[in-house]
Design an enzyme around this catalytic site. Sequence first.
Site, PDB file in Angstrom:
ATOM      1  N   TRP A   1       0.815  -1.225   0.000  1.00 62.74           N
ATOM      2  CA  TRP A   1       0.000   0.000   0.000  1.00 62.74           C
ATOM      3  C   TRP A   1       0.838   1.258   0.000  1.00 62.74           C
ATOM      4  CZ3 TRP A   1      -4.384  -0.232  -2.158  1.00 62.74           C
ATOM      5  CH2 TRP A   1      -5.151  -1.396  -2.071  1.00 62.74           C
TER       6      TRP A   1
ATOM      7  N   ASP B   1      -1.373   6.812   6.510  1.00 60.87           N
ATOM      8  CA  ASP B   1      -2.488   5.961   6.082  1.00 60.87           C
ATOM      9  C   ASP B   1      -2.696   4.920   7.180  1.00 60.87           C
ATOM     10  OD1 ASP B   1      -4.140   4.025   5.039  1.00 60.87           O
ATOM     11  OD2 ASP B   1      -3.052   3.769   3.160  1.00 60.87           O
TER      12      ASP B   1
ATOM     13  N   LYS C   1     -12.230  -1.718   7.775  1.00 61.77           N
ATOM     14  CA  LYS C   1     -11.464  -2.685   8.554  1.00 61.77           C
ATOM     15  C   LYS C   1     -12.002  -2.676   9.991  1.00 61.77           C
ATOM     16  CE  LYS C   1      -8.388  -3.792   5.294  1.00 61.77           C
ATOM     17  NZ  LYS C   1      -8.934  -3.147   4.097  1.00 61.77           N
TER      18      LYS C   1
END
Length: 283
Positions: A22, A92, A116
């Site tokens: 990511w 992030d 999540k």
Amino acid sequence: MIAMSLLRGRSIPADYIVSGYWSWKSVPEAQREGPVRVIWNGEASGFNCLPSEGELNYGSDAPYFHYVSNETVEGLQFHRLLGTDGVPRICDMSSDLLCRPVPSHRFALMYAHAQKNLGPSGATVVILREDLVRDMRRDLPAMLDYRLHLEHGSIYNTPPVFPIYVILLVTRWLRSEIGGLEKMCEINCRKAERLYSVLDSSGGFYAGRAAARDRSWMNVAFNIHDRKLESLFLSDAETLGFRGLEGHRTIGGLRASLYNAITPEAVDALCSFMKDFQARHAE
Ligand SMILES: Cc1ncc(COP(=O)(O)O)c(C=O)c1O
């Protein structure tokens, strides 16, 4: 793009850490907006560990510093705060926000998608220091302009009401039933320790991907020594009701995600299944 639109046209590169899939994806996005300096890249070593503090050479005049606190794909998590207080710290936190307390006042901007630990997909949480928007570029499309979102109390556009409502319920649950983020942190740490101990005591039957000190509490990525057994593992697991244990498509293998909603009992059941699977298939 979320993080990058904050700063007006600039020539000094922003600092980035590439610690997994990511963060690797975030670099070309950031480069659309200005120069980027990758101060650490774990790609060559297969993204199986994170940098120690001594390996990081932060630029003192960087316009901002960006990292990903939990690499969801590889199962790597920073268990410390990165960066320096003099440079805006942007993170992030999509896959670990609300898994533990964070010193939010030390971040210029934190962002996380909901799907999540927070609720259903469709909402993104952005927590930013208000003074940063003063220097924002003026030529941004409206949806990327945080000034507008702030001025309109986060309802500049039509918000996804259902995901936001579920996030409200989840945060209430965290506060009143779990007992807050300190408690959630203890529970998550214990869940992860249980599962990692099954890997570590398997005599090499299972192998964790991440270096022990950088192991994620949220995503436990591992392999079976005999890779041919992995598809059997997945189908046996599915029969017993354990779903979604396959690793991310980019690296394969196996991955158990232990987000806040996964109970300690569910982790215990998975540990028992894994021990049993090993007993049936170890040579
Ligand atoms: C850490 C992290 N950042 C970004 C993303 C991308 O999220 P989305 O699919 O909501 O854009 C993911 C997806 O799982 C992620 O785990």
